[in-house]
Design a protein around this motif. Structure first.
Motif, PDB file in Angstrom:
ATOM      1  N   LEU A   1       0.802  -1.224   0.000  1.00  0.00           N
ATOM      2  CA  LEU A   1       0.000   0.000   0.000  1.00  0.00           C
ATOM      3  C   LEU A   1       0.835   1.275   0.000  1.00  0.00           C
ATOM      4  O   LEU A   1       0.521   2.234  -0.713  1.00  0.00           O
ATOM      5  N   LYS A   2       1.896   1.310   0.783  1.00  0.00           N
ATOM      6  CA  LYS A   2       2.667   2.557   0.900  1.00  0.00           C
ATOM      7  C   LYS A   2       3.403   2.916  -0.381  1.00  0.00           C
ATOM      8  O   LYS A   2       3.890   4.042  -0.522  1.00  0.00           O
ATOM      9  N   PHE A   3       3.468   1.987  -1.331  1.00  0.00           N
ATOM     10  CA  PHE A   3       4.145   2.271  -2.597  1.00  0.00           C
ATOM     11  C   PHE A   3       3.161   2.667  -3.705  1.00  0.00           C
ATOM     12  O   PHE A   3       3.577   2.939  -4.824  1.00  0.00           O
ATOM     13  N   ILE A   4       1.881   2.693  -3.396  1.00  0.00           N
ATOM     14  CA  ILE A   4       0.871   3.093  -4.378  1.00  0.00           C
ATOM     15  C   ILE A   4       0.723   4.607  -4.332  1.00  0.00           C
ATOM     16  O   ILE A   4       0.390   5.180  -3.294  1.00  0.00           O
ATOM     17  N   THR A   5       0.981   5.259  -5.443  1.00  0.00           N
ATOM     18  CA  THR A   5       0.939   6.723  -5.501  1.00  0.00           C
ATOM     19  C   THR A   5      -0.398   7.254  -5.999  1.00  0.00           C
ATOM     20  O   THR A   5      -0.687   8.439  -5.855  1.00  0.00           O
ATOM     21  N   THR A   6      -1.206   6.410  -6.606  1.00  0.00           N
ATOM     22  CA  THR A   6      -2.521   6.804  -7.109  1.00  0.00           C
ATOM     23  C   THR A   6      -3.522   6.838  -5.953  1.00  0.00           C
ATOM     24  O   THR A   6      -3.466   5.981  -5.068  1.00  0.00           O
ATOM     25  N   PRO A   7      -4.442   7.813  -5.906  1.00  0.00           N
ATOM     26  CA  PRO A   7      -5.440   7.858  -4.833  1.00  0.00           C
ATOM     27  C   PRO A   7      -6.187   6.538  -4.702  1.00  0.00           C
ATOM     28  O   PRO A   7      -6.654   5.983  -5.701  1.00  0.00           O
ATOM     29  N   PHE A   8      -6.326   6.057  -3.470  1.00  0.00           N
ATOM     30  CA  PHE A   8      -6.846   4.702  -3.239  1.00  0.00           C
ATOM     31  C   PHE A   8      -7.919   4.727  -2.158  1.00  0.00           C
ATOM     32  O   PHE A   8      -7.817   5.462  -1.175  1.00  0.00           O
ATOM     33  N   PHE A   9      -8.948   3.875  -2.364  1.00  0.00           N
ATOM     34  CA  PHE A   9     -10.019   3.706  -1.383  1.00  0.00           C
ATOM     35  C   PHE A   9     -10.078   2.240  -0.974  1.00  0.00           C
ATOM     36  O   PHE A   9     -10.132   1.353  -1.825  1.00  0.00           O
ATOM     37  N   ILE A  10     -10.089   1.984   0.334  1.00  0.00           N
ATOM     38  CA  ILE A  10     -10.161   0.621   0.854  1.00  0.00           C
ATOM     39  C   ILE A  10     -11.536   0.392   1.465  1.00  0.00           C
ATOM     40  O   ILE A  10     -11.912   1.038   2.446  1.00  0.00           O
ATOM     41  N   LEU A  11     -12.282  -0.513   0.857  1.00  0.00           N
ATOM     42  CA  LEU A  11     -13.581  -0.949   1.371  1.00  0.00           C
ATOM     43  C   LEU A  11     -13.416  -2.377   1.890  1.00  0.00           C
ATOM     44  O   LEU A  11     -13.045  -3.271   1.127  1.00  0.00           O
TER      45      LEU A  11
ATOM     46  N   ARG B   1      -5.140  11.702   0.142  1.00  0.00           N
ATOM     47  CA  ARG B   1      -6.055  11.432  -0.979  1.00  0.00           C
ATOM     48  C   ARG B   1      -6.714  10.067  -0.881  1.00  0.00           C
ATOM     49  O   ARG B   1      -7.466   9.674  -1.757  1.00  0.00           O
ATOM     50  N   GLY B   2      -6.439   9.354   0.210  1.00  0.00           N
ATOM     51  CA  GLY B   2      -6.990   8.024   0.390  1.00  0.00           C
ATOM     52  C   GLY B   2      -8.333   8.052   1.090  1.00  0.00           C
ATOM     53  O   GLY B   2      -8.708   9.036   1.739  1.00  0.00           O
ATOM     54  N   GLY B   3      -9.084   6.955   0.953  1.00  0.00           N
ATOM     55  CA  GLY B   3     -10.371   6.822   1.601  1.00  0.00           C
ATOM     56  C   GLY B   3     -10.525   5.456   2.238  1.00  0.00           C
ATOM     57  O   GLY B   3      -9.873   4.485   1.831  1.00  0.00           O
ATOM     58  N   LEU B   4     -11.398   5.373   3.245  1.00  0.00           N
ATOM     59  CA  LEU B   4     -11.633   4.117   3.963  1.00  0.00           C
ATOM     60  C   LEU B   4     -13.115   3.958   4.275  1.00  0.00           C
ATOM     61  O   LEU B   4     -13.809   4.934   4.582  1.00  0.00           O
ATOM     62  N   PHE B   5     -13.576   2.718   4.207  1.00  0.00           N
ATOM     63  CA  PHE B   5     -14.894   2.364   4.738  1.00  0.00           C
ATOM     64  C   PHE B   5     -14.731   0.971   5.325  1.00  0.00           C
ATOM     65  O   PHE B   5     -14.751  -0.033   4.603  1.00  0.00           O
ATOM     66  N   ILE B   6     -14.502   0.910   6.626  1.00  0.00           N
ATOM     67  CA  ILE B   6     -14.275  -0.359   7.304  1.00  0.00           C
ATOM     68  C   ILE B   6     -15.453  -0.585   8.248  1.00  0.00           C
ATOM     69  O   ILE B   6     -15.545   0.039   9.303  1.00  0.00           O
TER      70      ILE B   6
END
Length: 419
Positions: free
Chosen positions: A270-280, A342-347
């Motif tokens: 995850l820490k190497f991903i530069t594109t905005p990311f959302f984890i559901l 720029r990241g998002g979460l829905f846990i």
């Protein structure tokens, strides 16, 4: 006559109010299912892109319209992995390893729906479902043959072939794009997120979403690394033929030289991903509960079976183990939660696995909510930068909005390969 007219008007008002009060669920129930035909990638052989059995890869495309005509959503299909030649050969004879056995029409619902009431932010986008037939989250690039058997570990090539097929169909002129996926497809979103941006215009808004793809590198209840060993076999199988490891993030593998296969786990990549990311993800993801935390090998006498089938049947010790698993998942996302702008979460705290493709869990009148926000609203707010979206639910059993989607007793005996 006047009385009849009045009664008719009253009935019409009552029906209208009823529809409005139950929307969008009632609208969904009245809608015809959206079925989308399969498209085979005819030029795939030129790239060496084949499913496990040598059949052509495929996808399903439903065209966007109106303001969404130049926006694209690509959804990786999920379906477990195979970790040795025997299991891959078996998989090659099924819909998980061959387009010959796949349904030629797929239902598009949830995040793939074309109904504005059911999918308010992405309904008019070009929506694509990438069929999964390589057994390694679209990551391998090799061929196995021993004189009697032939297997194509060509997930990376399948990914490339589908993208190249879509570029002239409008993807190459995309204004907005979202790369998504469920389960093993959600893992593929982590693996291909950075690469996806390279195909698209530099001024396009490109983001990625993983649904139920945050598989933990976690010990099981007997302290064994069941999942780590399984993933190591997946990577070693395809790496042994110079396939999968070279397609993992090179910065990640360079930082994990002793165990490069760990970069298959999102918590390390995850820490190497530069594109905005959302984890559901669910904090009690049933796949991980049943196959990582309590695999059958760790519970040969079935002491956990009642708990697996019904969380309310878990004893205090089992509940404590589940809460520790939840804590470990949140800790694994800790830096992302704290520092990603720029990241998002829905846990959420539901016993489920994959929640974006089902209408009931994506967006309906009684969908799961965290802080009174549905999954669709959270993802839309994040993608369109309407507000910061990092939602983490309270621990089980506090959430009364959950749809607990728990496999049957028969599914409990299935292994990592075929869930």
């Amino acid at each position: 006559m006047a009385t009849t007219t009045t009664n008719a008007n009253a009935l019409l008002v009552a029906i209208t109010l009823a529809l409005l009060m139950c929307s969008p669920r009632c609208i969904y129930s009245a809608e015809r299912r959206l079925l989308v035909n399969m498209t085979l990638v005819r030029n795939a052989p030129a790239l060496g892109a084949f499913c496990l059995d040598g059949s052509l890869p495929a996808y399903h495309l439903h065209r966007g319209f109106g303001a969404g005509a130049r926006n694209w959503l690509l959804q990786f299909e999920g379906g477990g992995w195979c970790n040795d030649i025997e299991s891959c050969l078996e998989r090659a004879k099924s819909r998980r390893g061959s387009t010959r056995y796949m349904t030629k029409w797929e239902v598009f619902s949830g995040i793939l729906s074309n109904n504005a009431y059911l999918n308010p932010d992405f309904y008019n986008w070009n929506r694509v479902k990438l069929r999964y037939c390589d057994g390694a989250s679209f990551a391998g690039d090799a061929v196995f043959k021993n004189g009697t058997s032939l297997l194509y570990f060509r997930g990376q090539k399948i990914w490339e072939a589908i993208i190249l097929d879509l570029l002239p169909k409008g993807l190459g002129q995309a204004r907005k794009a979202l790369l998504s996926g469920c389960s093993a497809g959600g893992l593929a979103s982590f693996l291909h997120c950075n690469n996806f941006t390279k195909y698209l215009p530099s001024n396009a808004s490109v983001k990625c979403l993983s649904d139920a793809g945050f598989f933990l590198d976690e010990r099981d209840i007997t302290s064994n690394h069941t999942m780590r060993y399984f993933i190591k076999d997946v990577v070693s199988l395809q790496y042994a033929w110079q396939g999968i490891e070279k397609n993992l993030d090179e910065n990640c593998t360079a930082s994990s030289l002793d165990f490069p296969e760990l970069c298959f786990f999102p918590q390390y990549a995850l820490k190497f991903i530069t594109t905005p990311f959302f984890i559901l993800n669910s904090a009690y993801d049933v796949y991980q509960f049943h196959h990582i935390l309590v695999p059958s090998s760790a519970d040969p006498h079935g002491h956990w079976n009642r708990c697996k089938l019904n969380p309310a049947a878990c004893n205090p010790e089992q509940l404590n183990t589940l809460q520790e698993f939840r804590r470990d998942m949140i800790v694994a996302m800790g830096l992302f939660y704290k520092y990603s702008r720029r990241g998002g979460l829905f846990i959420n705290s539901c016993f489920a696995h994959c929640q974006s493709e089902s209408q009931d869990t994506w967006f309906s009148a009684d969908s799961p909510r965290v802080h009174n926000k549905t999954i669709a609203e959270a993802v839309g707010d994040w993608y369109f930068s309407r507000r910061i979206t990092k939602e983490i639910d309270c621990p089980y059993p506090c959430d009364t909005t959950c749809h607990n989607l728990i496999p049957s007793t028969q599914a409990l005996v299935q292994d990592l390969r075929s869930y």
